[in-house]
Design an enzyme around this catalytic site. Structure first.
Site, PDB file in Angstrom:
ATOM      1  N   HIS A   1       0.852  -1.207   0.004  1.00  0.00           N
ATOM      2  CA  HIS A   1       0.222   0.121  -0.168  1.00  0.00           C
ATOM      3  C   HIS A   1       0.919   1.368   0.100  1.00  0.00           C
ATOM      4  O   HIS A   1       0.481   2.214  -0.688  1.00  0.00           O
ATOM      5  CB  HIS A   1      -0.946  -0.009   1.157  1.00  0.00           C
ATOM      6  CG  HIS A   1      -2.286  -0.684   1.046  1.00  0.00           C
ATOM      7  ND1 HIS A   1      -2.692  -1.488   2.224  1.00  0.00           N
ATOM      8  CD2 HIS A   1      -2.896  -1.367   0.055  1.00  0.00           C
ATOM      9  CE1 HIS A   1      -3.791  -2.043   1.871  1.00  0.00           C
ATOM     10  NE2 HIS A   1      -3.739  -1.975   0.283  1.00  0.00           N
TER      11      HIS A   1
ATOM     12  N   CYS B   1      -1.797  -3.969 -16.640  1.00  0.00           N
ATOM     13  CA  CYS B   1      -2.487  -2.818 -15.440  1.00  0.00           C
ATOM     14  C   CYS B   1      -1.932  -2.914 -14.079  1.00  0.00           C
ATOM     15  O   CYS B   1      -2.495  -2.243 -13.301  1.00  0.00           O
ATOM     16  CB  CYS B   1      -3.980  -3.044 -15.436  1.00  0.00           C
ATOM     17  SG  CYS B   1      -4.771  -4.593 -14.799  1.00  0.00           S
TER      18      CYS B   1
END
EC number: 2.7.3.9
Length: 556
Positions: free
Chosen positions: A186, A486
């Site tokens: 993250h 992606c």
């Protein structure tokens, strides 16, 4: 004396400044007993602290927007977990103080996650942060977090919780370095979104003395401790040259000889769209729709709410391509109304498309909302399913899209090695592939993407991962269909050239990376990219692959 350390560069740019360490974690509360008549009052204190921390996390998310908002909302839900709160109440009922009960309840849950083979190790860091915030509030001490400083600095920490990373002020935090984390953690993803140079997985980062001057190269992962004036000048000159190249590079993505490689943006919701447009994104290559579902873990958002959110993103790219990933729930994104609570290995269980096929009404509502959102717009809508394992999965998704009356291309994400190995079979049912390199690396190497100790296996330069990309791209070419990337691999400018050489037809990334990738692609021909790709695949390690590709492209 100048020394050099090497971590994992995860966000481009150079930062030079003094080290400031993250505030220390909350101390363990004392284990003292309370009289039975105080239990109800302590339970009330605990509930108030939990609600206050959850509200603070939600407020931080609203301020940050985008991907950070989704991460922080998930943390807020973690704070309010009913089972955790029930455990806190039980511990207080038998004599614990509110702060000690919270500390012990979270410790027990932490042990449970760690015992699940560390598939959820990334969530352990988030859990610790939530615990620290609740305990700090109960103890009346300052919250753990970024240091208070009027002067710009380089932030050093063992790891950074999403709540800290999301609201970093780039005017003060020149860059950051962490001991833990990996290229797809993250903190890494949010650093790229902020445009802050960052290096993670640096052994011994905590030993850098407060006030020491360091230079952080977020592209290479190099940390220069006490850099000489010559080294500073060299790094600053390189950064200035990069900035000039970025400013000069505009327009659609393409190689030096005109081979088009559309550069698309990864977005987590409408708030991410302005940055994507400003960066010159040619569309959206990954629209993560989870942000809508994280608002309320008890039920799915209404069709009307979904239509409104989807249309905001679709309207921003008239005549552009927008690739929407349907809900990817499960594993580190649990939803009470969808995902099982007792899976031993959630990342290997019912997640992604598997979850949606078990709850067809949720998938049907989302597909219907997408169809309505696209009505009357000139956008090129494409919809893809996460965690497709084989042709049976692909057919089930395509059938669901047709049943919902969706006028769009249907695609499959390649995140499981089986999907890459059998890509031609899957392409009999869908019209495009999109490689999610973060999860594909995780499943290929059995290496949790949030665990710093196995970060070398999460490196997208691993030749085995490049082999799977090549298999997928070759299959798409043979079927006359497209195959994009992606995952975070697309945000590495050098690797973007290699992916192009492997036959990938589009690249999608965080908006901040688009100018870097555009400028780098424009320097090399398709043939050079193909030679670099072949050299990288012939290597035996990620570092050798990167060096081999760099040697080819630099003409060595």
């Amino acid at each position: 004396m100048e020394t050099t350390l090497r971590g994992v560069g995860v966000s481009h740019g150079v930062a030079i400044g003094e080290v400031r360490h993250m505030g220390t974690a909350v101390l363990e509360p004392p284990a003292k007993q309370i009289p039975a008549e105080e239990a109800e009052r302590e339970q009330g204190r605990a509930r108030k602290a939990v609600e206050a921390v959850a509200a603070d996390l939600m407020a931080r998310g609203n301020l940050a927007g985008g991907e950070a908002q989704a991460v922080l909302e998930a943390q807020a839900m973690m704070a309010q977990d009913p089972e955790l709160m029930a455990d806190v109440d039980r511990r207080i009922a038998v004599g614990s103080t509110a702060e000690r009960a919270v500390y012990d309840a979270f410790a027990a849950y932490r042990e449970l996650l760690a015992g699940a083979g560390e598939y959820l190790a990334g969530r352990v860091a988030d859990l610790d942060d939530v615990r620290n915030r609740i305990v700090a509030r109960l103890l009346g001490v300052p919250m753990p977090g970024v240091p208070d400083s009027d002067e710009p600095y380089v932030l050093v920490a063992r790891d950074l919780a999403p709540a800290d990373t999301a609201l970093l002020d780039p005017a003060l935090v020149l860059g950051f370095v962490t001991e833990e984390g990996g290229p797809t953690s993250h903190s890494a993803i949010l650093a790229r979104a902020l445009g802050v140079p960052a290096v993670v997985a640096l052994p011994g980062a905590g030993e850098l003395a407060e006030g020491t001057v360091i230079a952080v190269d977020g592209s290479t992962g190099d940390i220069f401790v006490n850099p000489s004036e010559e080294k500073k000048a060299e790094l600053e000159a390189a950064a200035a040259a990069r900035k000039a190249a970025l400013a000069a590079s505009t327009g659609p993505g393409a190689t030096a000889d005109g081979h088009k490689v559309p550069l698309l943006a990864n977005v987590g919701g409408p708030s991410d769209v302005p940055a994507a447009v400003e960066a010159g994104a040619e569309g959206v290559g990954l629209f993560r729709t989870e942000f809508l579902f994280l608002d309320d873990s008890k039920k799915a958002p209404s069709e009307e709410k979904q239509v409104e959110a989807y249309r905001q993103v679709l309207e921003a790219f008239p005549e552009g391509r927008v690739v929407v990933r349907v809900l990817d729930a499960g594993a580190d994104k649990p939803l009470d109304f969808l995902t099982p609570a007792d899976e031993p290995n959630p990342a290997l269980g019912v997640r992604g498309l598997r979850t949606l096929l078990d709850h067809p009404e949720v998938l049907r509502t989302q597909l219907t909302a997408l169809a309505k959102a696209a009505e009357g717009l000139p956008v090129y809508l494409e919809v893809m399913a996460p965690m497709v394992a084989d042709r049976t999965d692909a057919k089930a998704f395509a059938d669901a899209c047709r049943a919902a009356g969706l006028q769009a291309k249907f695609g499959a994400m390649v995140e499981i090695p089986s999907a890459a190995l059998r890509a031609r079979s899957i392409l009999q049912e869908v019209e495009f592939l999109s490689l999610g390199t973060n999860d594909l690396a995780q499943y290929t190497f059995a290496a949790d993407r949030q665990v710093g100790a196995v970060s070398r296996l999460q490196d997208p330069w691993q030749p085995a991962l490049l082999d799977l990309v090549a298999l997928s791209a070759d299959a798409a070419k043979a079927e006359g269909k497209s195959c994009g990337v992606c995952g975070e691999a697309a945000s590495d400018p050098l690797l973007a050239c290699v992916l192009t050489g492997l036959g990938v037809t589009s690249l999608s990334m965080g908006s901040a990376s688009i100018p870097y990738v555009r400028a780098t692609l424009a320097k090399y021909t398709l043939a050079q990219c193909e030679r670099a790709a072949a050299a990288a695949r012939a290597a035996d390690s990620a570092e050798e692959a990167r060096n081999a590709a760099q040697a080819v492209l630099s003409g060595e």
